[in-house]
Structures are given as C-alpha cells and as structure tokens.
Design an enzyme around this catalytic site. Structure first.
Site, short mmCIF file in Angstrom:
data_model
loop_
_atom_site.label_atom_id
_atom_site.label_comp_id
_atom_site.label_asym_id
_atom_site.label_seq_id
_atom_site.Cartn_x
_atom_site.Cartn_y
_atom_site.Cartn_z
N ASP A 1 0.85 -1.20 0.00
CA ASP A 1 0.00 0.00 0.00
C ASP A 1 0.88 1.25 0.00
O ASP A 1 1.74 1.42 0.87
CB ASP A 1 -0.90 0.03 1.25
CG ASP A 1 -2.00 -1.03 1.20
OD1 ASP A 1 -2.14 -1.71 0.16
OD2 ASP A 1 -2.74 -1.14 2.20
N LYS B 1 -6.32 -7.13 0.64
CA LYS B 1 -7.41 -7.63 1.50
C LYS B 1 -7.13 -9.04 2.02
O LYS B 1 -7.43 -9.35 3.16
CB LYS B 1 -8.74 -7.58 0.74
CG LYS B 1 -9.18 -6.16 0.46
CD LYS B 1 -10.54 -6.10 -0.18
CE LYS B 1 -10.80 -4.73 -0.80
NZ LYS B 1 -10.71 -3.61 0.13
N ALA C 1 -4.09 -10.59 2.51
CA ALA C 1 -3.02 -10.57 3.53
C ALA C 1 -3.51 -9.87 4.79
O ALA C 1 -3.20 -10.29 5.91
CB ALA C 1 -1.79 -9.87 2.96
N THR D 1 -21.99 -5.24 6.38
CA THR D 1 -21.30 -4.24 7.21
C THR D 1 -21.83 -2.86 6.82
O THR D 1 -22.07 -2.57 5.65
CB THR D 1 -19.77 -4.32 7.05
OG1 THR D 1 -19.44 -4.17 5.66
CG2 THR D 1 -19.23 -5.66 7.53
N ASP E 1 -11.38 -5.56 6.75
CA ASP E 1 -10.54 -6.77 6.79
C ASP E 1 -10.42 -7.28 8.22
O ASP E 1 -10.46 -8.50 8.47
CB ASP E 1 -9.15 -6.48 6.21
CG ASP E 1 -9.24 -6.07 4.75
OD1 ASP E 1 -10.15 -6.54 4.06
OD2 ASP E 1 -8.40 -5.27 4.31
O1 RIB Z 1 -9.09 -3.37 2.46
C1 RIB Z 1 -7.97 -2.55 2.42
C2 RIB Z 1 -7.02 -3.00 1.35
O2 RIB Z 1 -7.61 -2.80 0.10
C3 RIB Z 1 -5.73 -2.24 1.31
O3 RIB Z 1 -4.74 -2.77 2.16
C4 RIB Z 1 -5.34 -2.26 -0.15
O4 RIB Z 1 -4.24 -3.06 -0.43
C5 RIB Z 1 -6.59 -2.73 -0.88
O5 RIB Z 1 -6.42 -3.96 -1.36
#
Ligand code: RIB
Length: 293
Positions: A12, A39, A41, A209, A242
C-alpha cells in the site's frame, strides 16, 4: 483450528491529505508511507494477531515489495510456504488516499491476477487441510468461485468477503457459509432490495457491514441482529473491513454463535481504525477481550 486465506497481497502506497481530491484536481498531500496491505493478507494478519493458525495462499512478484511483504507475513506468524514468487510479474500495489476520516483506493493487481485455477490445483493438498477458508475479490473471480466450490465439496466452510464488488453466482452464494458485503457490495450482488428482507433470505449467512453504523444479519428465527459500532478515535479506516472479516472468522472457527462473533469482530474493527495503515491497528486477542469486558 487452521484457517486458510486465498487472496491478494499488496504494497500500500498511502498518502494523507486534507480531503479526497476531485476528478482532474491536483492536491498537495502531507506524507507518503509504504505499508503492507491487500485484502487477503490483511485478513490473514488480523486472524493471526487474534491467535489463529493461518496459512496464506497467493502470489507476489520476485521483487523488493514481494520480499518485504513475505517478511511481514512471517513476522506476523502467517504461514507463507504456499505463496508463489513470480519472476515475470510485479507485486500488487494499492494507491490509497487517506483523508476526511475515510479513504479512496486504486488497486493494481499485478501478481494477484495470477492466482488462477492452476495455482489453486497446485496447492490443493495444503489448502484442503484448512478447517475454514477465507476469500475476497482481489484475485480473479473465476478462482474465487472455483475455490469456494472446491471447499464446499470438501466440507470446508468458506467466508466470502465480496470486496471489491462484483456479482457472485447463485451457486457460489449457496456454497459459502458466510457472505460479508458492505452495503454498496450488497447492491451489486443483489440489486436494490429491502435490507431486512434480503438478510432474512439468507439467515446467519449474509452479514452486511454498515460502516460507522456497525454490522447486521438475520438470525434463523427471522430476528434482525444489528451490532452497533464501537465509538473510535479514527486515524485511518483502511483495513477495518478486513479486521472485521478476520475476527469474525476466528470466532466462528472457534465455535462461537453469530451474535458473539459479530460483537467480537466489530470491537476488533473499531480498535483497528485508531492507528495508521491497514494492518497497523489490528488488535491482539487481549486488546479485544479487554475492550469487550
Ligand atoms: O481493504 C484494504 C485493502 O484494500 C488495502 O490494504 C489495499 O491493499 C486494498 O487492497
């Protein structure tokens, strides 16, 4: 209890600004940071922090970002033995603007786009050792569908977080144990429908959500259960969904009922937004339990 994630692994690139820029606009930002994301990881790390045994399945490029992300997963006690390092693809990247207590994200899948059916077949033996499998929509959709059906045939429960939003086939909706869209994703999946009516169509399977309003589902007797959001001092909402998915899966895998799992997950997500980065604020088990008590 082993939990597997088949999903994305991103670096990111996060810039902070006073507001989200408009179309065609150039804005001056405050800073830029490179932090682990994706998402898939993120959900794996959220679960590992809560004490679950987690194996990550996916692809990165054989490059600096890929190496750093693998190191991060190892440091977070997520299993990486099945992650493939590709010579001919770059590691996935997300460009994130954080502003106004919210964010906007552009994802370039790169190596995540190579998590295909052939990859799943090649890691099938390891994958099917899991007690639960968690999927999102940042790898090719046909891989998500293939994996969900494969898991269901093998009697493994699947949590599908359909983010980003793409329609999901009725067969896959039937096959998964839990489907966790946000309101926008629910509209893409099911069209404009009355929320409560929709939830009652999939009791204790569909979990929607609601951002700052919390999370909602229908119980088997038709009662609508809405768990309100924990009040938080928001620093960065990236990864809150996440964290919620990961925490929910952990409690379900441990045998909790859906109400208890959602309360736990909502508290974990509320804690996660108080620090910077998708994974930066993900709480430990003790932190969530302390907060709940
Ligand atoms: O849900 C957040 C994630 O969405 C971020 O970490 C980014 O990599 C995107 O995939």
């Amino acid at each position: 209890m082993k939990i597997a994630v088949v999903g994305s692994i991103n670096m990111d690139m996060v810039v902070t600004a006073d507001r989200i820029p408009g179309k065609g606009e150039t804005l001056s930002g405050h800073d830029i940071r490179y932090v682990p994301g994706g998402k898939g990881a993120n959900q794996a790390v959220a679960m590992a922090r809560l004490g679950a045994e987690v194996e990550m399945f996916g692809c990165v490029g054989k490059d600096g970002n890929g190496k750093a992300l693998l190191e991060n997963l190892r440091a977070q006690h997520v299993g990486v033995q099945y992650i493939r390092e590709l010579e001919d693809a770059a590691t996935g990247v997300a460009m994130i603007t954080v502003a106004e207590n919210d964010n906007c994200i552009v994802v370039v899948p790169a190596a995540n786009g190579r998590v295909d059916k052939a990859y799943v077949d090649s890691v099938k033996e390891g994958l099917l050792q899991a007690d639960m499998i968690v999927l999102q929509h940042e790898i090719p959709l046909e891989t998500v569908e293939y994996t969900a059906l494969l898991a269901a045939q093998s009697g493994i429960r699947v949590v599908l977080n359909p983010a980003p939003a793409y329609p999901v086939s009725p067969e896959v909706i039937e096959a998964v144990s839990f489907l966790t869209p946000n309101e926008h994703e629910a509209k893409i999946l099911f069209g404009e429908a009355d929320r409560e009516e929709l939830l009652r169509r999939y009791p204790e399977k569909l979990v929607i959500t609601l951002g700052s309003e919390g999370v909602t589902t229908a119980l088997k007797d038709g009662t609508i259960l809405t768990v309100p959001c924990r009040p938080s001092k928001v620093v960065d909402t990236t990864g809150a969904g996440d964290t919620l998915n990961g925490a929910f899966t952990v409690r379900i895998a441990e045998g909790a009922g859906i109400g208890e799992a959602l309360r736990f997950a909502n508290t974990a997500a509320g804690l996660s937004v108080e620090k910077f980065g998708a994974q930066g604020g993900m709480p430990t088990r003790d932190e969530v339990e302390k907060e709940l008590s």
